[in-house]
Design a protein around this motif. Structure first.
Motif, PDB file in Angstrom:
ATOM      1  N   HIS A 189       7.606 -24.665  -3.668  1.00 26.76           N
ATOM      2  CA  HIS A 189       8.340 -25.885  -3.345  1.00 26.76           C
ATOM      3  C   HIS A 189       8.514 -26.066  -1.839  1.00 26.76           C
ATOM      4  CE1 HIS A 189      11.728 -23.046  -3.241  1.00 26.76           C
ATOM      5  NE2 HIS A 189      12.309 -23.922  -2.458  1.00 26.76           N
ATOM      6  N   ASP A 193      15.211 -24.810  -7.282  1.00 22.36           N
ATOM      7  CA  ASP A 193      13.815 -24.492  -6.997  1.00 22.36           C
ATOM      8  C   ASP A 193      13.660 -22.992  -6.802  1.00 22.36           C
ATOM      9  OD1 ASP A 193      12.839 -27.115  -7.044  1.00 22.36           O
ATOM     10  OD2 ASP A 193      13.578 -27.466  -5.021  1.00 22.36           O
ATOM     11  N   ARG A 238      13.330 -25.187 -12.314  1.00 21.75           N
ATOM     12  CA  ARG A 238      13.659 -26.609 -12.422  1.00 21.75           C
ATOM     13  C   ARG A 238      14.113 -27.003 -13.817  1.00 21.75           C
ATOM     14  NH1 ARG A 238       9.900 -30.526  -9.150  1.00 21.75           N
ATOM     15  NH2 ARG A 238      10.482 -29.891  -7.059  1.00 21.75           N
ATOM     16  N   ASP A 277       5.840 -30.846  -2.971  1.00 17.99           N
ATOM     17  CA  ASP A 277       6.833 -31.252  -3.969  1.00 17.99           C
ATOM     18  C   ASP A 277       6.089 -31.597  -5.249  1.00 17.99           C
ATOM     19  OD1 ASP A 277       9.299 -31.907  -5.057  1.00 17.99           O
ATOM     20  OD2 ASP A 277       9.121 -34.002  -4.437  1.00 17.99           O
TER      21      ASP A 277
END
Length: 67
Positions: free
Chosen positions: A34, A29, A23, A38
């Motif tokens: 993920h 991601d 990120r 989140d």
């Protein structure tokens, strides 16, 4: 049991650092985390820190039980 905690700790470190790096620098991601939840960017570092703490605690209890 300690071996299992160490394996989970290493996986947590890899997922945390990988997610953070993905990120932060690559705008994508990385890892499996993920897909489950989140997390904000600092959350990935928290996951890595939790894995590191688990490994350190199991090493400390191993030394305490040995001596």
């Amino acid at each position: 049991m300690r071996e299992l905690v160490n394996i989970v700790g290493v996986i947590a470190i890899i997922q945390g650092l990988g997610g953070f790096a993905g990120r932060m620098w690559f705008d994508s991601d990385w890892g499996f985390l993920h897909h489950l939840i989140d997390l904000p960017l600092p959350g990935y570092l928290g996951v890595a820190a939790a894995g590191l703490i688990a490994i350190v605690v199991t090493a400390a209890t191993k030394e305490r039980d040995r001596g």
